[in-house]
Every structure is written in structure tokens, then in C-alpha cells.
Design a protein around this motif. Structure first.
Motif, PDB file in Angstrom:
ATOM      1  N   ARG A  44      -4.468 -47.243 -31.107  1.00  0.00           N
ATOM      2  CA  ARG A  44      -5.806 -47.660 -31.523  1.00  0.00           C
ATOM      3  C   ARG A  44      -5.766 -48.736 -32.598  1.00  0.00           C
ATOM      4  NH1 ARG A  44      -9.404 -43.357 -34.307  1.00  0.00           N
ATOM      5  NH2 ARG A  44      -8.725 -44.458 -36.135  1.00  0.00           N
ATOM      6  N   LEU A  45      -4.834 -48.601 -33.528  1.00  0.00           N
ATOM      7  CA  LEU A  45      -4.745 -49.555 -34.638  1.00  0.00           C
ATOM      8  C   LEU A  45      -3.879 -50.770 -34.305  1.00  0.00           C
ATOM      9  CD1 LEU A  45      -4.256 -47.027 -37.560  1.00  0.00           C
ATOM     10  CD2 LEU A  45      -6.327 -48.300 -37.023  1.00  0.00           C
ATOM     11  N   ASN A  46      -3.074 -50.672 -33.265  1.00  0.00           N
ATOM     12  CA  ASN A  46      -2.108 -51.710 -32.893  1.00  0.00           C
ATOM     13  C   ASN A  46      -1.074 -51.955 -33.988  1.00  0.00           C
ATOM     14  OD1 ASN A  46      -3.106 -52.195 -30.309  1.00  0.00           O
ATOM     15  ND2 ASN A  46      -4.645 -53.599 -31.107  1.00  0.00           N
ATOM     16  N   LEU A  47      -0.958 -51.039 -34.909  1.00  0.00           N
ATOM     17  CA  LEU A  47       0.083 -51.067 -35.924  1.00  0.00           C
ATOM     18  C   LEU A  47       0.210 -49.664 -36.496  1.00  0.00           C
ATOM     19  CD1 LEU A  47      -1.197 -51.969 -39.287  1.00  0.00           C
ATOM     20  CD2 LEU A  47      -2.471 -52.987 -37.430  1.00  0.00           C
ATOM     21  N   VAL A  48       1.220 -49.469 -37.286  1.00  0.00           N
ATOM     22  CA  VAL A  48       1.495 -48.142 -37.816  1.00  0.00           C
ATOM     23  C   VAL A  48       1.032 -48.078 -39.268  1.00  0.00           C
ATOM     24  CG1 VAL A  48       3.264 -46.403 -38.169  1.00  0.00           C
ATOM     25  CG2 VAL A  48       3.480 -47.998 -36.283  1.00  0.00           C
ATOM     26  N   VAL A  49      -0.090 -47.396 -39.495  1.00  0.00           N
ATOM     27  CA  VAL A  49      -0.610 -47.175 -40.836  1.00  0.00           C
ATOM     28  C   VAL A  49      -0.842 -45.669 -40.953  1.00  0.00           C
ATOM     29  CG1 VAL A  49      -2.402 -47.764 -42.507  1.00  0.00           C
ATOM     30  CG2 VAL A  49      -1.750 -49.416 -40.756  1.00  0.00           C
ATOM     31  N   TYR A  50       0.140 -44.980 -41.483  1.00  0.00           N
ATOM     32  CA  TYR A  50       0.150 -43.521 -41.470  1.00  0.00           C
ATOM     33  C   TYR A  50      -1.022 -42.871 -42.205  1.00  0.00           C
ATOM     34  CZ  TYR A  50       4.740 -44.532 -39.657  1.00  0.00           C
ATOM     35  OH  TYR A  50       5.765 -45.036 -38.900  1.00  0.00           O
ATOM     36  N   PRO A  51      -1.462 -43.373 -43.365  1.00  0.00           N
ATOM     37  CA  PRO A  51      -2.599 -42.714 -44.031  1.00  0.00           C
ATOM     38  C   PRO A  51      -3.874 -42.749 -43.175  1.00  0.00           C
ATOM     39  CG  PRO A  51      -1.503 -44.200 -45.556  1.00  0.00           C
ATOM     40  CD  PRO A  51      -0.898 -44.431 -44.206  1.00  0.00           C
ATOM     41  N   ILE A  52      -4.105 -43.863 -42.492  1.00  0.00           N
ATOM     42  CA  ILE A  52      -5.302 -43.979 -41.666  1.00  0.00           C
ATOM     43  C   ILE A  52      -5.202 -43.054 -40.459  1.00  0.00           C
ATOM     44  CG2 ILE A  52      -6.652 -45.537 -40.215  1.00  0.00           C
ATOM     45  CD1 ILE A  52      -5.915 -47.783 -42.179  1.00  0.00           C
ATOM     46  N   ILE A  53      -4.037 -42.987 -39.844  1.00  0.00           N
ATOM     47  CA  ILE A  53      -3.837 -42.097 -38.696  1.00  0.00           C
ATOM     48  C   ILE A  53      -4.028 -40.650 -39.133  1.00  0.00           C
ATOM     49  CG2 ILE A  53      -2.159 -41.259 -37.016  1.00  0.00           C
ATOM     50  CD1 ILE A  53      -0.921 -44.090 -37.079  1.00  0.00           C
ATOM     51  N   LEU A  54      -3.482 -40.295 -40.275  1.00  0.00           N
ATOM     52  CA  LEU A  54      -3.590 -38.932 -40.780  1.00  0.00           C
ATOM     53  C   LEU A  54      -5.046 -38.544 -41.020  1.00  0.00           C
ATOM     54  CD1 LEU A  54      -1.866 -36.511 -41.645  1.00  0.00           C
ATOM     55  CD2 LEU A  54      -1.781 -37.488 -43.924  1.00  0.00           C
ATOM     56  N   HIS A  55      -5.835 -39.482 -41.560  1.00  0.00           N
ATOM     57  CA  HIS A  55      -7.245 -39.185 -41.838  1.00  0.00           C
ATOM     58  C   HIS A  55      -8.122 -39.323 -40.598  1.00  0.00           C
ATOM     59  CE1 HIS A  55      -6.607 -38.548 -46.049  1.00  0.00           C
ATOM     60  NE2 HIS A  55      -5.926 -39.679 -46.137  1.00  0.00           N
ATOM     61  N   SER A  56      -7.628 -39.965 -39.549  1.00  0.00           N
ATOM     62  CA  SER A  56      -8.382 -40.092 -38.310  1.00  0.00           C
ATOM     63  C   SER A  56      -8.375 -38.797 -37.504  1.00  0.00           C
ATOM     64  CB  SER A  56      -7.816 -41.217 -37.440  1.00  0.00           C
ATOM     65  OG  SER A  56      -7.941 -42.442 -38.097  1.00  0.00           O
TER      66      SER A  56
END
Length: 78
Positions: A44-56
Motif C-alpha cells: 500500500r505504501l510502496n515503501l517500508v515504513v514500519y511505524p505507519i504499518i504498525l498503526h495501520s
């Protein structure tokens, strides 16, 4: 009449060792649902941003940290 037990002095080193060990998290296997949530977040993000994925996905990835996500993603992409 029974005699009462005498209390033994506990070494401060022993207390520190017990406290440190008891503070560790218990390892938990990754479920298929958690792995899919991690994949969807990266796609979904087309990149790896762990804090955003965790909160999603707070309900699915409950109990996981950003470092857990990083390590799992690294192992999944090998």
C-alpha cells in the motif's frame, strides 16, 4: 509449637538478575494474518515504513514492535 522461619538476606545481584529476565517478552509465532497485514502495508505504501504499518493494523499486529516488523520483513524477502 513450630519455630518460624528465619528470613535470608537476598543478594542485590540475584534481584537484578531475576528482574532482568522477567522483563523479556515471550516469543510469539507469526500468524498468516499478521504476515498478510505486513505485506499489504508494504504494498500500500510502496515503501517500508514500519511505524505507519504498525498503526495501520493495530488489531492484527497487536503485541508487535517496529523492530519485529523489520526483522520479519527482512526474513520474508530473503
Amino acid at each position: 509449637m513450630l519455630s518460624s522461619r528465619k528470613r535470608r538476606a537476598v543478594s542485590p545481584l540475584r534481584i537484578a538478575r531475576v528482574t532482568r529476565l522477567s522483563g523479556r517478552r515471550i516469543k510469539k509465532k507469526w500468524s498468516a494474518e499478521e504476515e498478510n497485514a505486513l505485506r499489504r502495508g508494504v504494498q500500500r505504501l510502496n515503501l517500508v515504513v514500519y511505524p505507519i504499518i504498525l498503526h495501520s493494523y493495530p488489531n492484527i499486529l497487536e503485541g508487535r514492535t517496529e523492530v519485529d516488523l523489520k526483522d520479519k520483513w527482512r526474513n520474508m524477502t530473503r
